[in-house]
Scaffold this motif. Structure first.
Motif, PDB file in Angstrom:
ATOM      1  N   MET A   1      -4.052 -14.461   2.508  1.00 39.81           N
ATOM      2  CA  MET A   1      -4.414 -13.899   1.193  1.00 39.81           C
ATOM      3  C   MET A   1      -3.752 -12.526   1.033  1.00 39.81           C
ATOM      4  O   MET A   1      -3.810 -11.692   1.929  1.00 39.81           O
ATOM      5  CB  MET A   1      -5.929 -13.764   1.055  1.00 39.81           C
ATOM      6  N   ASN A   2      -3.117 -12.276  -0.105  1.00 41.64           N
ATOM      7  CA  ASN A   2      -2.460 -10.997  -0.332  1.00 41.64           C
ATOM      8  C   ASN A   2      -3.462  -9.855  -0.439  1.00 41.64           C
ATOM      9  O   ASN A   2      -4.556 -10.018  -0.975  1.00 41.64           O
ATOM     10  CB  ASN A   2      -1.637 -11.041  -1.627  1.00 41.64           C
ATOM     11  N   GLN A   3      -3.066  -8.698   0.081  1.00 37.16           N
ATOM     12  CA  GLN A   3      -3.881  -7.514  -0.081  1.00 37.16           C
ATOM     13  C   GLN A   3      -3.632  -6.909  -1.456  1.00 37.16           C
ATOM     14  O   GLN A   3      -2.510  -6.927  -1.952  1.00 37.16           O
ATOM     15  CB  GLN A   3      -3.514  -6.495   0.993  1.00 37.16           C
ATOM     16  N   ALA A   4      -4.682  -6.360  -2.069  1.00 39.88           N
ATOM     17  CA  ALA A   4      -4.532  -5.684  -3.359  1.00 39.88           C
ATOM     18  C   ALA A   4      -4.201  -4.221  -3.089  1.00 39.88           C
ATOM     19  O   ALA A   4      -5.056  -3.438  -2.693  1.00 39.88           O
ATOM     20  CB  ALA A   4      -5.801  -5.805  -4.189  1.00 39.88           C
ATOM     21  N   ALA A  28      -8.769  -5.135 -14.293  1.00 43.93           N
ATOM     22  CA  ALA A  28     -10.209  -4.889 -14.126  1.00 43.93           C
ATOM     23  C   ALA A  28     -10.505  -4.235 -12.777  1.00 43.93           C
ATOM     24  O   ALA A  28     -10.020  -3.141 -12.499  1.00 43.93           O
ATOM     25  CB  ALA A  28     -10.988  -6.185 -14.316  1.00 43.93           C
ATOM     26  N   GLU A  29     -11.300  -4.908 -11.943  1.00 40.06           N
ATOM     27  CA  GLU A  29     -11.702  -4.319 -10.665  1.00 40.06           C
ATOM     28  C   GLU A  29     -10.986  -4.981  -9.490  1.00 40.06           C
ATOM     29  O   GLU A  29     -11.500  -5.026  -8.375  1.00 40.06           O
ATOM     30  CB  GLU A  29     -13.217  -4.429 -10.507  1.00 40.06           C
ATOM     31  N   GLU A  30      -9.778  -5.439  -9.718  1.00 39.20           N
ATOM     32  CA  GLU A  30      -9.043  -6.153  -8.672  1.00 39.20           C
ATOM     33  C   GLU A  30      -8.580  -5.258  -7.547  1.00 39.20           C
ATOM     34  O   GLU A  30      -8.369  -5.713  -6.425  1.00 39.20           O
ATOM     35  CB  GLU A  30      -7.812  -6.844  -9.274  1.00 39.20           C
ATOM     36  N   ARG A  31      -8.350  -3.975  -7.830  1.00 37.36           N
ATOM     37  CA  ARG A  31      -7.776  -3.093  -6.818  1.00 37.36           C
ATOM     38  C   ARG A  31      -8.234  -1.653  -7.053  1.00 37.36           C
ATOM     39  O   ARG A  31      -8.681  -1.296  -8.142  1.00 37.36           O
ATOM     40  CB  ARG A  31      -6.252  -3.176  -6.839  1.00 37.36           C
ATOM     41  N   THR A  32      -8.112  -0.831  -6.042  1.00 39.59           N
ATOM     42  CA  THR A  32      -8.380   0.599  -6.187  1.00 39.59           C
ATOM     43  C   THR A  32      -7.359   1.178  -7.163  1.00 39.59           C
ATOM     44  O   THR A  32      -6.162   0.970  -7.011  1.00 39.59           O
ATOM     45  CB  THR A  32      -8.270   1.313  -4.835  1.00 39.59           C
ATOM     46  N   LEU A  33      -7.854   1.895  -8.156  1.00 39.36           N
ATOM     47  CA  LEU A  33      -6.991   2.380  -9.236  1.00 39.36           C
ATOM     48  C   LEU A  33      -7.339   3.819  -9.568  1.00 39.36           C
ATOM     49  O   LEU A  33      -8.509   4.172  -9.694  1.00 39.36           O
ATOM     50  CB  LEU A  33      -7.188   1.494 -10.474  1.00 39.36           C
ATOM     51  N   SER A  59      -0.819   3.165   2.315  1.00 40.48           N
ATOM     52  CA  SER A  59       0.174   2.834   1.299  1.00 40.48           C
ATOM     53  C   SER A  59      -0.462   2.650  -0.079  1.00 40.48           C
ATOM     54  O   SER A  59      -1.626   2.259  -0.197  1.00 40.48           O
ATOM     55  CB  SER A  59       0.903   1.543   1.684  1.00 40.48           C
ATOM     56  N   PHE A  60       0.329   2.921  -1.110  1.00 42.59           N
ATOM     57  CA  PHE A  60      -0.100   2.668  -2.477  1.00 42.59           C
ATOM     58  C   PHE A  60       1.123   2.455  -3.362  1.00 42.59           C
ATOM     59  O   PHE A  60       2.235   2.852  -3.021  1.00 42.59           O
ATOM     60  CB  PHE A  60      -0.964   3.820  -3.019  1.00 42.59           C
ATOM     61  N   ARG A 240       4.546  -8.796  -6.382  1.00 42.55           N
ATOM     62  CA  ARG A 240       5.611  -8.562  -5.410  1.00 42.55           C
ATOM     63  C   ARG A 240       5.212  -7.479  -4.411  1.00 42.55           C
ATOM     64  O   ARG A 240       5.492  -7.587  -3.207  1.00 42.55           O
ATOM     65  CB  ARG A 240       6.896  -8.154  -6.123  1.00 42.55           C
ATOM     66  N   VAL A 241       4.566  -6.441  -4.911  1.00 40.63           N
ATOM     67  CA  VAL A 241       4.132  -5.346  -4.036  1.00 40.63           C
ATOM     68  C   VAL A 241       3.109  -5.856  -3.027  1.00 40.63           C
ATOM     69  O   VAL A 241       3.217  -5.602  -1.822  1.00 40.63           O
ATOM     70  CB  VAL A 241       3.538  -4.191  -4.867  1.00 40.63           C
ATOM     71  N   ASP A 242       2.102  -6.575  -3.506  1.00 36.97           N
ATOM     72  CA  ASP A 242       1.061  -7.096  -2.616  1.00 36.97           C
ATOM     73  C   ASP A 242       1.654  -8.028  -1.563  1.00 36.97           C
ATOM     74  O   ASP A 242       1.276  -7.986  -0.384  1.00 36.97           O
ATOM     75  CB  ASP A 242      -0.005  -7.836  -3.419  1.00 36.97           C
ATOM     76  N   ALA A 243       2.590  -8.886  -1.990  1.00 36.52           N
ATOM     77  CA  ALA A 243       3.212  -9.826  -1.056  1.00 36.52           C
ATOM     78  C   ALA A 243       4.007  -9.086   0.015  1.00 36.52           C
ATOM     79  O   ALA A 243       3.997  -9.475   1.197  1.00 36.52           O
ATOM     80  CB  ALA A 243       4.114 -10.801  -1.812  1.00 36.52           C
ATOM     81  N   ALA A 244       4.701  -8.022  -0.379  1.00 37.25           N
ATOM     82  CA  ALA A 244       5.484  -7.253   0.587  1.00 37.25           C
ATOM     83  C   ALA A 244       4.580  -6.566   1.604  1.00 37.25           C
ATOM     84  O   ALA A 244       4.896  -6.517   2.800  1.00 37.25           O
ATOM     85  CB  ALA A 244       6.341  -6.220  -0.137  1.00 37.25           C
TER      86      ALA A 244
END
Length: 255
Positions: A1-4, A28-33, A59-60, A240-244
């Motif tokens: 599962m990809n990290q957010a 929405a609330e999928e990731r720290t923003l 990382s962000f 793409r970012v999450d997959a990397a």
């Protein structure tokens, strides 16, 4: 599962956090923003430093619109290996020419003069910019124009002056972009008069891993003028970012 991946967003000139509403509503609330202000400092470097300090350790991803794009590139310079992805919307990498610096200075003086004479509030003065920052087809869009007016009023004349001074003293970041080996997205309205699409083509050509999205029927405010197209591009980029990040965390499989 990809990290957010945590996401840092930077608003543009005369904008507050609401310029990012189309994206923040979608994720929405999928990731720290965190949406960092860009009108509290008169230095791109100081705005970037404040924004980085607000992010969790590790990382962000970071994305900036217009002036926020200048801060975004400085975030990449200061945060180094922490950057997982880069998004640049309706912005550029070149430093201001002397001519542009003089234009910015005249804009600051014009706003100060109007307010000093009691002839207009900053929000009212900012309405005069509408024809330059949105596509002609949106000049009668009352909801959009009201949002632009309200954000400008929130930033205020002093915030506007700080933003302009920060922009006019920024560095050229083209060499920096060449060394950012992370998933990148470059977006620009096809009719952007403020940061013409040629600047986006230039940035995309310098970045090692960039998708360039030209937004039709949009001026400088592409994310608000054509939110569906811009948000779709941003979501692809975040994927793409999450997959990397996931690929890096898994590492090589030994046999």
């Amino acid at each position: 599962m990809n990290q957010a991946t945590p996401l840092l967003l930077l608003p543009g000139l005369m904008n507050d956090a609401r310029v990012w509403n189309p994206l923040t509503t979608a994720i929405a609330e999928e990731r720290t923003l965190y949406i960092a202000p860009t009108h509290l400092r008169d230095s791109i470097a100081e705005s970037a430093r404040d924004a980085i300090a607000a992010m969790p350790a590790g990382s962000f991803a970071v994305a900036g619109f217009s002036l926020g794009g200048y801060v975004t590139q400085e975030v990449c310079r200061q945060a180094g290996g922490r950057i997982a992805g880069l998004g640049l919307l309706d912005t550029g990498a070149r430093a201001d020419t002397e001519e542009v610096k003089q234009i910015r200075e005249r804009m600051i003086q014009a706003v100060d003069g109007a307010e000093g004479a009691g002839t207009a509030t900053f929000g009212e003065t900012a309405q005069g910019f509408a024809a330059r920052i949105v596509h002609p087809s949106r000049l009668k869009d009352r909801e959009l124009l009201h949002l632009l007016f309200d954000m400008a009023s929130t930033v205020g004349s002093k915030g506007f002056a700080r933003q302009q001074r920060a922009a006019m003293n920024r560095f050229d970041t083209r060499d920096l972009l060449r060394h950012l080996h992370v998933p990148a997205l470059v977006v620009c309205g096809c009719e952007d008069q403020v940061t013409p699409i040629s600047l986006s083509h230039e940035m995309a050509s310098l970045l090692p891993d960039a998708e360039l999205v030209a937004v039709s029927d949009a001026g400088h405010m592409s994310i608000l003028e054509q939110p569906a197209m811009v948000v779709a591009a941003l979501l692809r980029w975040l994927g793409r970012v999450d997959a990397a990040i996931t690929h890096r965390s898994e590492g090589p499989i030994s046999t």
